[in-house]
Design a protein around this motif. Structure first.
Motif, PDB file in Angstrom:
ATOM      1  N   ALA A  42       0.953  -1.083  -0.178  1.00 27.93           N
ATOM      2  CA  ALA A  42      -0.184  -0.114  -0.375  1.00 27.93           C
ATOM      3  C   ALA A  42       0.513   1.314  -0.011  1.00 27.93           C
ATOM      4  CB  ALA A  42      -1.187   0.048   1.542  1.00 27.93           C
ATOM      5  N   LYS A  43      -0.003   2.632  -0.228  1.00 28.23           N
ATOM      6  CA  LYS A  43       1.377   3.951  -0.872  1.00 28.23           C
ATOM      7  C   LYS A  43       1.689   4.416   0.827  1.00 28.23           C
ATOM      8  CE  LYS A  43       1.287   8.440  -2.463  1.00 28.23           C
ATOM      9  NZ  LYS A  43       0.301   8.985  -3.933  1.00 28.23           N
ATOM     10  N   GLY A  44       0.752   3.915   1.660  1.00 32.77           N
ATOM     11  CA  GLY A  44       0.835   4.430   3.181  1.00 32.77           C
ATOM     12  C   GLY A  44       2.394   3.472   3.769  1.00 32.77           C
ATOM     13  N   VAL A  45       2.286   2.483   3.396  1.00 32.73           N
ATOM     14  CA  VAL A  45       3.792   1.910   3.764  1.00 32.73           C
ATOM     15  C   VAL A  45       4.949   3.427   3.911  1.00 32.73           C
ATOM     16  CG1 VAL A  45       5.558  -0.229   3.913  1.00 32.73           C
ATOM     17  CG2 VAL A  45       2.388  -0.423   3.474  1.00 32.73           C
ATOM     18  N   LEU A  46       4.741   3.542   1.908  1.00 31.40           N
ATOM     19  CA  LEU A  46       5.847   4.039   2.363  1.00 31.40           C
ATOM     20  C   LEU A  46       6.230   5.499   3.045  1.00 31.40           C
ATOM     21  CD1 LEU A  46       7.822   5.390  -1.207  1.00 31.40           C
ATOM     22  CD2 LEU A  46       7.124   6.833   0.660  1.00 31.40           C
ATOM     23  N   HIS A  47       4.593   5.962   2.843  1.00 28.91           N
ATOM     24  CA  HIS A  47       4.574   7.533   4.490  1.00 28.91           C
ATOM     25  C   HIS A  47       4.742   7.343   5.621  1.00 28.91           C
ATOM     26  CE1 HIS A  47       4.835  10.138   0.570  1.00 28.91           C
ATOM     27  NE2 HIS A  47       3.499   8.856  -0.455  1.00 28.91           N
ATOM     28  N   ARG A  48       4.544   6.096   5.877  1.00 30.26           N
ATOM     29  CA  ARG A  48       5.014   5.600   6.977  1.00 30.26           C
ATOM     30  C   ARG A  48       5.860   5.123   7.735  1.00 30.26           C
ATOM     31  NH1 ARG A  48       0.329   2.426   7.002  1.00 30.26           N
ATOM     32  NH2 ARG A  48       1.394   0.203   6.376  1.00 30.26           N
ATOM     33  N   HIS A  49       6.993   5.072   6.863  1.00 25.81           N
ATOM     34  CA  HIS A  49       8.886   4.719   6.966  1.00 25.81           C
ATOM     35  C   HIS A  49       9.547   5.948   6.569  1.00 25.81           C
ATOM     36  CE1 HIS A  49       8.070   0.859   8.559  1.00 25.81           C
ATOM     37  NE2 HIS A  49       7.438   0.744   7.172  1.00 25.81           N
ATOM     38  N   PHE A  50       8.547   6.846   5.446  1.00 24.94           N
ATOM     39  CA  PHE A  50       9.622   7.902   5.379  1.00 24.94           C
ATOM     40  C   PHE A  50       8.482   9.551   5.181  1.00 24.94           C
ATOM     41  CE2 PHE A  50      11.137   4.880   2.873  1.00 24.94           C
ATOM     42  CZ  PHE A  50      12.479   4.658   3.345  1.00 24.94           C
ATOM     43  N   ASP A  51       9.557  10.672   5.724  1.00 23.90           N
ATOM     44  CA  ASP A  51       8.839  11.717   5.912  1.00 23.90           C
ATOM     45  C   ASP A  51       7.717  12.056   4.453  1.00 23.90           C
ATOM     46  OD1 ASP A  51       9.402  11.712   8.471  1.00 23.90           O
ATOM     47  OD2 ASP A  51      10.404  13.318   8.018  1.00 23.90           O
ATOM     48  N   ASP A  52       8.599  12.095   3.238  1.00 24.15           N
ATOM     49  CA  ASP A  52       7.419  12.619   2.391  1.00 24.15           C
ATOM     50  C   ASP A  52       8.355  12.166   1.389  1.00 24.15           C
ATOM     51  OD1 ASP A  52      10.196  14.105   1.314  1.00 24.15           O
ATOM     52  OD2 ASP A  52       8.466  15.791   2.249  1.00 24.15           O
ATOM     53  N   PHE A  53       8.185  11.879  -0.473  1.00 18.93           N
ATOM     54  CA  PHE A  53       8.977  11.065  -1.118  1.00 18.93           C
ATOM     55  C   PHE A  53      10.364  11.302  -1.103  1.00 18.93           C
ATOM     56  CE2 PHE A  53       9.245   9.695  -5.472  1.00 18.93           C
ATOM     57  CZ  PHE A  53       8.504   8.169  -4.835  1.00 18.93           C
ATOM     58  N   ASP A  54      10.589  12.735  -1.311  1.00 20.22           N
ATOM     59  CA  ASP A  54      11.581  13.259  -1.217  1.00 20.22           C
ATOM     60  C   ASP A  54      13.048  12.763   0.347  1.00 20.22           C
ATOM     61  OD1 ASP A  54      12.748  14.595  -4.038  1.00 20.22           O
ATOM     62  OD2 ASP A  54      11.036  16.404  -3.258  1.00 20.22           O
ATOM     63  N   ALA A  55      12.402  12.203   1.060  1.00 19.30           N
ATOM     64  CA  ALA A  55      13.413  11.877   1.972  1.00 19.30           C
ATOM     65  C   ALA A  55      13.983  10.779   1.686  1.00 19.30           C
ATOM     66  CB  ALA A  55      12.426  12.175   3.210  1.00 19.30           C
ATOM     67  N   PHE A  56      12.403   9.782   0.760  1.00 21.51           N
ATOM     68  CA  PHE A  56      13.000   8.345   0.261  1.00 21.51           C
ATOM     69  C   PHE A  56      13.528   7.934  -0.341  1.00 21.51           C
ATOM     70  CE2 PHE A  56      11.655   5.324  -2.696  1.00 21.51           C
ATOM     71  CZ  PHE A  56      12.075   4.217  -1.896  1.00 21.51           C
ATOM     72  N   LEU A  57      13.674   9.137  -1.148  1.00 19.27           N
ATOM     73  CA  LEU A  57      14.664   8.770  -3.035  1.00 19.27           C
ATOM     74  C   LEU A  57      15.946   8.972  -1.865  1.00 19.27           C
ATOM     75  CD1 LEU A  57      12.455  10.986  -4.989  1.00 19.27           C
ATOM     76  CD2 LEU A  57      13.373   8.750  -5.063  1.00 19.27           C
ATOM     77  N   ALA A  58      16.072  10.435  -1.078  1.00 18.92           N
ATOM     78  CA  ALA A  58      16.829  10.566  -0.056  1.00 18.92           C
ATOM     79  C   ALA A  58      18.610   9.063   0.242  1.00 18.92           C
ATOM     80  CB  ALA A  58      17.065  11.496   0.341  1.00 18.92           C
ATOM     81  N   GLU A  59      17.224   8.350   1.369  1.00 19.94           N
ATOM     82  CA  GLU A  59      17.893   7.675   2.016  1.00 19.94           C
ATOM     83  C   GLU A  59      18.424   6.252   0.475  1.00 19.94           C
ATOM     84  OE1 GLU A  59      16.349   6.493   5.815  1.00 19.94           O
ATOM     85  OE2 GLU A  59      15.368   8.036   6.172  1.00 19.94           O
ATOM     86  N   PHE A  60      17.398   6.214  -0.307  1.00 19.34           N
ATOM     87  CA  PHE A  60      17.421   5.457  -1.539  1.00 19.34           C
ATOM     88  C   PHE A  60      18.843   6.126  -2.219  1.00 19.34           C
ATOM     89  CE2 PHE A  60      17.107   4.773  -6.171  1.00 19.34           C
ATOM     90  CZ  PHE A  60      17.270   3.534  -6.377  1.00 19.34           C
ATOM     91  N   VAL A  61      19.191   6.914  -2.300  1.00 24.00           N
ATOM     92  CA  VAL A  61      20.392   7.134  -2.944  1.00 24.00           C
ATOM     93  C   VAL A  61      21.539   7.225  -2.024  1.00 24.00           C
ATOM     94  CG1 VAL A  61      21.728   8.930  -3.895  1.00 24.00           C
ATOM     95  CG2 VAL A  61      19.328   9.061  -4.496  1.00 24.00           C
ATOM     96  N   LEU A  62      21.403   7.491  -0.743  1.00 20.63           N
ATOM     97  CA  LEU A  62      22.084   6.894   0.300  1.00 20.63           C
ATOM     98  C   LEU A  62      22.761   5.369   0.967  1.00 20.63           C
ATOM     99  CD1 LEU A  62      21.265   9.516   3.172  1.00 20.63           C
ATOM    100  CD2 LEU A  62      23.554   9.522   1.164  1.00 20.63           C
ATOM    101  N   ALA A  63      21.448   4.369   0.752  1.00 19.46           N
ATOM    102  CA  ALA A  63      22.056   2.831   0.621  1.00 19.46           C
ATOM    103  C   ALA A  63      22.593   2.941  -0.187  1.00 19.46           C
ATOM    104  CB  ALA A  63      20.057   2.520   0.620  1.00 19.46           C
ATOM    105  N   ARG A  64      22.410   3.156  -2.122  1.00 17.17           N
ATOM    106  CA  ARG A  64      22.955   3.277  -2.836  1.00 17.17           C
ATOM    107  C   ARG A  64      24.455   3.196  -2.799  1.00 17.17           C
ATOM    108  NH1 ARG A  64      20.174   0.409  -1.761  1.00 17.17           N
ATOM    109  NH2 ARG A  64      18.271  -1.254  -3.220  1.00 17.17           N
ATOM    110  N   VAL A  65      24.933   4.403  -1.964  1.00 19.77           N
ATOM    111  CA  VAL A  65      25.541   5.013  -1.994  1.00 19.77           C
ATOM    112  C   VAL A  65      26.757   4.572  -0.829  1.00 19.77           C
ATOM    113  CG1 VAL A  65      27.516   6.493  -1.744  1.00 19.77           C
ATOM    114  CG2 VAL A  65      25.991   7.279  -2.976  1.00 19.77           C
ATOM    115  N   ASN A  66      26.072   3.804   0.306  1.00 17.84           N
ATOM    116  CA  ASN A  66      27.145   2.761   0.729  1.00 17.84           C
ATOM    117  C   ASN A  66      27.332   1.233   0.208  1.00 17.84           C
ATOM    118  OD1 ASN A  66      27.001   4.831   2.806  1.00 17.84           O
ATOM    119  ND2 ASN A  66      25.003   3.971   3.782  1.00 17.84           N
ATOM    120  N   ARG A  67      26.025   1.237  -0.675  1.00 18.72           N
ATOM    121  CA  ARG A  67      26.631  -0.475  -1.403  1.00 18.72           C
ATOM    122  C   ARG A  67      27.987  -0.328  -2.210  1.00 18.72           C
ATOM    123  NH1 ARG A  67      22.035  -2.696  -4.831  1.00 18.72           N
ATOM    124  NH2 ARG A  67      20.802  -3.072  -3.258  1.00 18.72           N
TER     125      ARG A  67
END
Length: 193
Positions: A42-67
């Motif tokens: 559900a779309k709400g799952v993303l918003h339960r774990h991240f403040d907004d979509f840009d916060a999600f994207l920032a953490e996504f990029v950081l996770a990929r950088v850490n790889r």
């Protein structure tokens, strides 16, 4: 995903879904709906774990950088074995066949994402900057082992290799470059060193 069903490692599941959407359709297609549809939740799952979509994207990029830490360690560990050209060719191919090219496009595409990342990462384009640091560390090790000329300027060679490799891999619509094309580019940049 029905309500009340537990999802294991939600963040990584969402990140993996974002990576698949990004690879398949590019940054224009990367929306919260596309990510949650791909993750089958559900779309709400993303918003339960991240403040907004840009916060999600920032953490996504950081996770990929850490790889990249594992890739950097492997490349550095290869110093002194094989050939410098082959080691660099393998590392650059692995880097740019990953989601790196798409992440660069994503960061370029979204102003708010760049602003959020500016606080967490050094100057430059995420992934490319870290890749240049990885390549520079490897070239420094090879120079110290005498496999690269003492006058080799690793701080110029590393971003040159990253930029040239990015140009080879940047066209997401075409097939990736042939391994020999990547090798010729690497040889052209470091062969005289």
């Amino acid at each position: 995903m029905p309500t009340g069903v537990s999802i294991r490692d939600v963040r990584e599941q969402l990140f993996a879904a974002a990576e698949r959407v990004l690879r398949r359709a590019g940054p224009n297609a990367l929306t919260s709906r596309a990510v949650t549809d791909e993750a089958v939740c559900a779309k709400g799952v993303l918003h339960r774990h991240f403040d907004d979509f840009d916060a999600f994207l920032a953490e996504f990029v950081l996770a990929r950088v850490n790889r990249m830490d594992a890739e950097a360690a492997a490349l550095l560990g290869s110093a002194g074995s094989g050939t410098v050209v082959d080691n660099l060719t393998g590392a650059l191919t692995a880097l740019f066949e990953s989601v790196a090219v798409s992440v660069v496009a994503l960061v370029t595409f979204r102003d708010e994402l760049r602003v959020r990342l500016r606080d967490a990462l050094p100057a430059g384009v995420p992934v490319l900057t870290e890749a240049a640091v990885m390549i520079a560390a490897y070239l420094t090790a090879e120079r110290e082992l005498g496999r690269l000329a003492p006058e080799a300027n690793v701080d110029v060679l590393a971003p040159t290799l990253i930029g040239a490799a990015h140009m080879l891999f940047a066209d997401r619509a075409s097939a990736p470059p042939e391994p020999d094309s990547v090798r010729r580019m690497v040889f052209t940049v470091v062969g005289g060193m």
